[in-house]
Write a protein that holds these residues in place. Structure first.
Motif, PDB file in Angstrom:
ATOM      1  N   LEU A  10       0.992  -0.473  -0.271  1.00 14.52           N
ATOM      2  CA  LEU A  10      -0.124  -0.076   0.476  1.00 14.52           C
ATOM      3  C   LEU A  10       0.711   1.846  -0.735  1.00 14.52           C
ATOM      4  O   LEU A  10       0.677   2.406  -0.257  1.00 14.52           O
ATOM      5  CB  LEU A  10      -1.005  -0.199   1.470  1.00 14.52           C
ATOM      6  CG  LEU A  10      -2.308   1.312   0.907  1.00 14.52           C
ATOM      7  CD1 LEU A  10      -2.897   1.505   0.074  1.00 14.52           C
ATOM      8  CD2 LEU A  10      -2.909   1.315   2.145  1.00 14.52           C
ATOM      9  N   ALA A  11       1.824   1.166   0.558  1.00 12.15           N
ATOM     10  CA  ALA A  11       2.220   2.473   0.873  1.00 12.15           C
ATOM     11  C   ALA A  11       3.466   2.713  -0.785  1.00 12.15           C
ATOM     12  O   ALA A  11       3.384   3.669  -0.706  1.00 12.15           O
ATOM     13  CB  ALA A  11       4.139   2.415   1.540  1.00 12.15           C
ATOM     14  N   GLY A  12       3.173   1.265  -1.253  1.00 14.07           N
ATOM     15  CA  GLY A  12       4.430   1.529  -3.126  1.00 14.07           C
ATOM     16  C   GLY A  12       3.911   2.039  -3.460  1.00 14.07           C
ATOM     17  O   GLY A  12       3.377   3.443  -5.010  1.00 14.07           O
ATOM     18  N   PHE A  13       1.873   1.931  -3.245  1.00 17.44           N
ATOM     19  CA  PHE A  13       0.601   2.157  -4.566  1.00 17.44           C
ATOM     20  C   PHE A  13       0.764   4.244  -3.931  1.00 17.44           C
ATOM     21  O   PHE A  13       0.257   4.712  -4.943  1.00 17.44           O
ATOM     22  CB  PHE A  13      -0.855   1.368  -4.097  1.00 17.44           C
ATOM     23  CG  PHE A  13      -1.299   1.929  -5.000  1.00 17.44           C
ATOM     24  CD1 PHE A  13      -1.462   2.186  -6.272  1.00 17.44           C
ATOM     25  CD2 PHE A  13      -3.096   2.636  -3.978  1.00 17.44           C
ATOM     26  CE1 PHE A  13      -3.169   2.090  -7.151  1.00 17.44           C
ATOM     27  CE2 PHE A  13      -3.726   2.968  -4.477  1.00 17.44           C
ATOM     28  CZ  PHE A  13      -3.923   3.273  -6.308  1.00 17.44           C
ATOM     29  N   CYS A  14       1.044   3.785  -2.701  1.00 15.32           N
ATOM     30  CA  CYS A  14       0.960   5.383  -2.591  1.00 15.32           C
ATOM     31  C   CYS A  14       1.701   6.531  -3.167  1.00 15.32           C
ATOM     32  O   CYS A  14       0.888   7.710  -3.397  1.00 15.32           O
ATOM     33  CB  CYS A  14       0.287   6.238  -0.865  1.00 15.32           C
ATOM     34  SG  CYS A  14      -1.337   5.340  -0.300  1.00 15.32           S
ATOM     35  N   ALA A  15       2.827   5.932  -2.587  1.00 13.98           N
ATOM     36  CA  ALA A  15       3.979   6.705  -3.498  1.00 13.98           C
ATOM     37  C   ALA A  15       4.012   6.565  -4.598  1.00 13.98           C
ATOM     38  O   ALA A  15       3.920   7.935  -5.897  1.00 13.98           O
ATOM     39  CB  ALA A  15       5.173   5.949  -3.315  1.00 13.98           C
ATOM     40  N   ALA A  18       1.234   9.834  -5.450  1.00  9.56           N
ATOM     41  CA  ALA A  18       2.152  10.906  -5.414  1.00  9.56           C
ATOM     42  C   ALA A  18       2.648  11.963  -6.068  1.00  9.56           C
ATOM     43  O   ALA A  18       2.627  12.354  -6.552  1.00  9.56           O
ATOM     44  CB  ALA A  18       2.735  10.629  -3.340  1.00  9.56           C
ATOM     45  N   ALA A  19       3.236  10.660  -6.679  1.00 10.82           N
ATOM     46  CA  ALA A  19       4.559  11.163  -7.975  1.00 10.82           C
ATOM     47  C   ALA A  19       3.066  11.237  -8.786  1.00 10.82           C
ATOM     48  O   ALA A  19       4.194  12.514  -9.930  1.00 10.82           O
ATOM     49  CB  ALA A  19       5.539   9.492  -8.157  1.00 10.82           C
ATOM     50  N   VAL A  20       2.508  10.361  -9.373  1.00 11.28           N
ATOM     51  CA  VAL A  20       1.267  11.411 -10.277  1.00 11.28           C
ATOM     52  C   VAL A  20       1.077  12.822 -10.155  1.00 11.28           C
ATOM     53  O   VAL A  20       0.793  13.360 -11.268  1.00 11.28           O
ATOM     54  CB  VAL A  20       0.704  10.259 -10.780  1.00 11.28           C
ATOM     55  CG1 VAL A  20      -0.697  10.416 -11.449  1.00 11.28           C
ATOM     56  CG2 VAL A  20       0.595   9.205 -11.447  1.00 11.28           C
ATOM     57  N   THR A  42      -2.433  13.484  -0.813  1.00  5.77           N
ATOM     58  CA  THR A  42      -1.993  12.587  -1.331  1.00  5.77           C
ATOM     59  C   THR A  42      -0.656  11.936  -1.012  1.00  5.77           C
ATOM     60  O   THR A  42      -0.271  11.061  -0.574  1.00  5.77           O
ATOM     61  CB  THR A  42      -2.031  12.203  -2.672  1.00  5.77           C
ATOM     62  OG1 THR A  42      -2.778  12.855  -3.753  1.00  5.77           O
ATOM     63  CG2 THR A  42      -1.212  11.064  -3.697  1.00  5.77           C
ATOM     64  N   VAL A  43       0.022  13.293  -0.680  1.00 12.28           N
ATOM     65  CA  VAL A  43       1.847  13.052   0.477  1.00 12.28           C
ATOM     66  C   VAL A  43       1.584  13.058   1.784  1.00 12.28           C
ATOM     67  O   VAL A  43       2.054  11.519   2.019  1.00 12.28           O
ATOM     68  CB  VAL A  43       2.187  14.092  -0.300  1.00 12.28           C
ATOM     69  CG1 VAL A  43       3.625  14.245   0.234  1.00 12.28           C
ATOM     70  CG2 VAL A  43       3.133  14.283  -2.060  1.00 12.28           C
ATOM     71  N   SER A  44       0.439  13.635   1.775  1.00 14.65           N
ATOM     72  CA  SER A  44       0.283  13.275   3.264  1.00 14.65           C
ATOM     73  C   SER A  44      -0.232  12.045   4.048  1.00 14.65           C
ATOM     74  O   SER A  44      -0.151  11.285   4.418  1.00 14.65           O
ATOM     75  CB  SER A  44      -1.108  13.820   4.299  1.00 14.65           C
ATOM     76  OG  SER A  44      -0.904  13.327   5.359  1.00 14.65           O
ATOM     77  N   ALA A  74       1.522  17.643   9.005  1.00 18.31           N
ATOM     78  CA  ALA A  74       1.844  18.999   8.594  1.00 18.31           C
ATOM     79  C   ALA A  74       1.402  19.106   7.543  1.00 18.31           C
ATOM     80  O   ALA A  74       0.588  20.160   6.479  1.00 18.31           O
ATOM     81  CB  ALA A  74       2.991  19.209   8.555  1.00 18.31           C
ATOM     82  N   THR A  75       1.568  18.184   5.898  1.00 22.35           N
ATOM     83  CA  THR A  75       1.215  18.367   4.973  1.00 22.35           C
ATOM     84  C   THR A  75       0.193  18.227   4.806  1.00 22.35           C
ATOM     85  O   THR A  75      -1.063  18.369   3.822  1.00 22.35           O
ATOM     86  CB  THR A  75       1.900  17.179   4.018  1.00 22.35           C
ATOM     87  OG1 THR A  75       1.605  15.487   4.104  1.00 22.35           O
ATOM     88  CG2 THR A  75       3.235  17.838   3.554  1.00 22.35           C
ATOM     89  N   GLY A  76      -0.470  16.666   5.664  1.00 23.39           N
ATOM     90  CA  GLY A  76      -2.162  16.733   5.964  1.00 23.39           C
ATOM     91  C   GLY A  76      -3.164  18.077   5.819  1.00 23.39           C
ATOM     92  O   GLY A  76      -3.675  18.590   5.167  1.00 23.39           O
ATOM     93  N   VAL A  77      -2.521  19.161   6.875  1.00 20.40           N
ATOM     94  CA  VAL A  77      -3.255  20.322   7.926  1.00 20.40           C
ATOM     95  C   VAL A  77      -2.708  21.714   6.335  1.00 20.40           C
ATOM     96  O   VAL A  77      -4.254  22.064   6.470  1.00 20.40           O
ATOM     97  CB  VAL A  77      -2.394  20.407   8.880  1.00 20.40           C
ATOM     98  CG1 VAL A  77      -2.948  22.268   9.460  1.00 20.40           C
ATOM     99  CG2 VAL A  77      -2.883  19.620  10.154  1.00 20.40           C
TER     100      VAL A  77
END
Length: 107
Positions: A10-15, A18-20, A42-44, A74-77
């Motif tokens: 899941l971390a790889g998929f989210c990465a 985020a890159a996209v 997405t980065v958060s 921080a990125t989420g906020v």
């Protein structure tokens, strides 16, 4: 052969997502604040899943996990702040208050 846990996958998929999102921001001619807020969220989420994966796999020290968790918050906020600031503004730039103004020239 080592297998990857679902959290790591899941971390790889989210990465990748985020890159996209970041790549689309870099390639865009006009950057809308909603796109920036969505990319930050997405980065958060990616940082949050990375923390989960590193806790599950015991890859990083607790201090490093804490730093990544703080980055996630921080990125989420920041992303939510940007999205909330644009909540009542359409893409054309007019605010919703403009819709309620009356024009006396019609009479």
């Amino acid at each position: 052969m080592a297998t990857l846990s679902p959290a790591v996958l899941l971390a790889g998929f989210c990465a990748v997502l985020a890159a996209v999102a970041i790549g689309r921001l870099v390639a865009a001619d006009r950057r809308d604040p909603v796109d920036i807020g969505t990319a930050l969220l997405t980065v958060s989420i990616t940082f949050g899943v990375v923390v989960w994966a590193t806790v599950e796999e015991s890859w990083l020290t607790w201090s490093t996990r804490g730093i990544v968790a703080v980055l996630a918050v921080a990125t989420g906020v920041a992303g939510l702040g940007i999205l909330a600031g644009r909540w009542y503004r359409p893409l054309g730039g007019r605010s919703r208050e403009d819709d309620f103004e009356t024009n006396d020239e019609r009479s």
